[in-house]
Design an enzyme around this catalytic site. Structure first.
Site, PDB file in Angstrom:
ATOM      1  CG  ASN A 104      42.919  40.161  41.616  1.00 17.24           C
ATOM      2  OD1 ASN A 104      43.452  39.852  42.673  1.00 17.24           O
ATOM      3  ND2 ASN A 104      42.726  41.426  41.249  1.00 17.24           N
ATOM      4  CD1 TRP A 105      40.984  34.173  43.884  1.00 16.83           C
ATOM      5  CD2 TRP A 105      41.998  33.237  45.650  1.00 16.83           C
ATOM      6  NE1 TRP A 105      41.018  32.818  43.684  1.00 16.83           N
ATOM      7  CE2 TRP A 105      41.642  32.217  44.748  1.00 16.83           C
ATOM      8  CE3 TRP A 105      42.654  32.883  46.828  1.00 16.83           C
ATOM      9  CZ2 TRP A 105      41.900  30.877  44.994  1.00 16.83           C
ATOM     10  CZ3 TRP A 105      42.920  31.541  47.073  1.00 16.83           C
ATOM     11  CH2 TRP A 105      42.532  30.546  46.166  1.00 16.83           C
ATOM     12  CE  LYS A 106      39.547  42.564  42.535  1.00 18.13           C
ATOM     13  NZ  LYS A 106      38.636  43.593  42.090  1.00 18.13           N
ATOM     14  CG  HIS A 156      44.080  45.291  40.180  1.00 20.17           C
ATOM     15  ND1 HIS A 156      43.197  46.102  40.841  1.00 20.17           N
ATOM     16  CD2 HIS A 156      43.334  44.348  39.562  1.00 20.17           C
ATOM     17  CE1 HIS A 156      41.956  45.643  40.645  1.00 20.17           C
ATOM     18  NE2 HIS A 156      42.016  44.586  39.868  1.00 20.17           N
ATOM     19  CD  GLU A 176      40.539  46.382  43.456  1.00 20.90           C
ATOM     20  OE1 GLU A 176      41.164  45.450  43.974  1.00 20.90           O
ATOM     21  OE2 GLU A 176      39.433  46.222  42.877  1.00 20.90           O
ATOM     22  CD  GLU A 230      41.231  44.010  35.612  1.00 20.55           C
ATOM     23  OE1 GLU A 230      40.537  43.008  35.789  1.00 20.55           O
ATOM     24  OE2 GLU A 230      41.887  44.550  36.507  1.00 20.55           O
ATOM     25  N   GLY A 251      34.160  45.223  39.830  1.00 17.35           N
ATOM     26  CA  GLY A 251      33.394  45.038  41.061  1.00 17.35           C
ATOM     27  C   GLY A 251      32.068  45.768  41.088  1.00 17.35           C
ATOM     28  CB  SER A 290      31.392  43.054  36.219  1.00 16.59           C
ATOM     29  OG  SER A 290      31.516  44.015  37.256  1.00 16.59           O
TER      30      SER A 290
HETATM   31  P1  PGA Z   1      35.662  41.914  39.234  1.00 19.85           P
HETATM   32  O1  PGA Z   1      37.205  42.331  39.399  1.00 19.85           O
HETATM   33  O2  PGA Z   1      35.641  40.686  38.344  1.00 19.85           O
HETATM   34  O3  PGA Z   1      35.193  41.628  40.612  1.00 19.85           O
HETATM   35  O4  PGA Z   1      34.973  43.077  38.586  1.00 19.85           O
HETATM   36  C1  PGA Z   1      38.086  42.276  38.308  1.00 19.85           C
HETATM   37  C2  PGA Z   1      39.464  42.705  38.724  1.00 19.85           C
HETATM   38  O5  PGA Z   1      39.603  43.592  39.587  1.00 19.85           O
HETATM   39  O6  PGA Z   1      40.465  42.157  38.227  1.00 19.85           O
END
Ligand code: PGA
Length: 260
Positions: A12-14, A98, A100, A170, A176, A215
């Site tokens: 997931n590049w966001k 997600h 976010e 998650e 993150g 992470s």
């Molecule tokens: P991260 O993000 O690996 O940077 O913790 C995971 C995600 O949001 O899917």
């Protein structure tokens, strides 16, 4: 990892990578993962890079998914993108819910309940994300949260299509942050998610892939991917580097052959 389920490693590049940067990534990734067949590999670029990535990844082992979509096909929803629009350019799937999107953009369980069947109808494979906050874990509310999110999210998915849904566990405190879930925390939560799917359909629970996210990087991937109810990973930060992402794919292959 269970050898009966093909592991999925999704990046997931966001909000990262212009089209030019995405192109450089895929040109670096493809030779590294060219021959991989026993692990499903997915990248989730921002909307604007999707068409270019679909073209560049065509015929390769890499699938291209979007990071979100709207539940309606068309209408007065400024700024949104719909399932048929993604399917038209051969996007193969979509991340839904997600944390976010839920926290920063107000995505609700109710909207997700419509998005999952809509994605499937349009030919997109959904990855439904679920997970608890740090406070919820400390309060002992992890299972309550997961139950709510999984039950709401899957509510309108036709039973025969449940095996196509991927669920990413998650923990929000691990996303993150560099704080990775302990193996027993990841295993317990992923097994619990699978048990919730069993509540909908026993056969589907054995087929649904449950991913861990938060992470995950090459240094900690092996022990997480080896867990019996973890069928792969949703990777954020480490997925933006082709070498690190390819290494995680390679670790998944090794774990799978060891588990097989
Ligand atoms: P991260 O993000 O690996 O940077 O913790 C995971 C995600 O949001 O899917």
């Amino acid at each position: 990892m269970n050898p009966d389920r093909t592991p999925l490693i999704a990046g997931n590049w966001k909000l990262n990578k212009t089209i030019a940067e995405a192109e450089a990534f895929i040109q670096s990734l493809l030779p590294r993962v060219g021959a991989v067949e026993d692990v499903e590999i997915v990248i989730c670029p921002p909307f604007l890079a999707l068409a270019a990535m679909v073209d560049s990844a065509r015929g390769s082992a890499v699938g291209v998914y979007a990071q979100t979509m709207h539940e309606e096909d068309a209408g007065a929803y400024t700024g949104e993108v719909s399932a048929p629009m993604l399917a038209e350019i051969d996007v193969a799937g979509v991340i839904l819910g997600h944390s976010e999107r839920r926290q920063l953009f107000g995505e609700t369980d109710r909207a997700l309940q419509l998005k999952l069947p809509r994605a499937l109808e349009a030919g997109l494979k959904p990855i439904l994300c679920v997970g608890e906050t740090e406070e919820e874990r400390e309060r002992g509310d992890t299972e309550r949260k997961l139950r709510h999110q999984v039950q709401e999210g899957l509510e309108k998915v036709p039973g025969e299509r449940l095996p196509e849904v991927v669920i990413a566990y998650e923990p929000i405190w691990a996303i993150g942050t560099g704080l990775v879930a302990k193996p027993e925390q990841a295993q317990d939560a992923c097994a619990f998610v699978r048990a919730l799917v069993e509540g909908f359909d026993k056969g589907a629970a054995a087929k649904v892939r449950v991913l861990y996210g938060g992470s995950l990087k090459p240094e900690n991937a092996a022990e997480l991917l080896a867990l019996p109810d973890v069928d792969g990973a949703l990777v954020g930060g480490a997925s933006t580097d082709p070498a690190a992402f390819a290494e995680i794919v390679e670790i998944a292959r090794r774990v799978r052959s060891g588990a097989g």
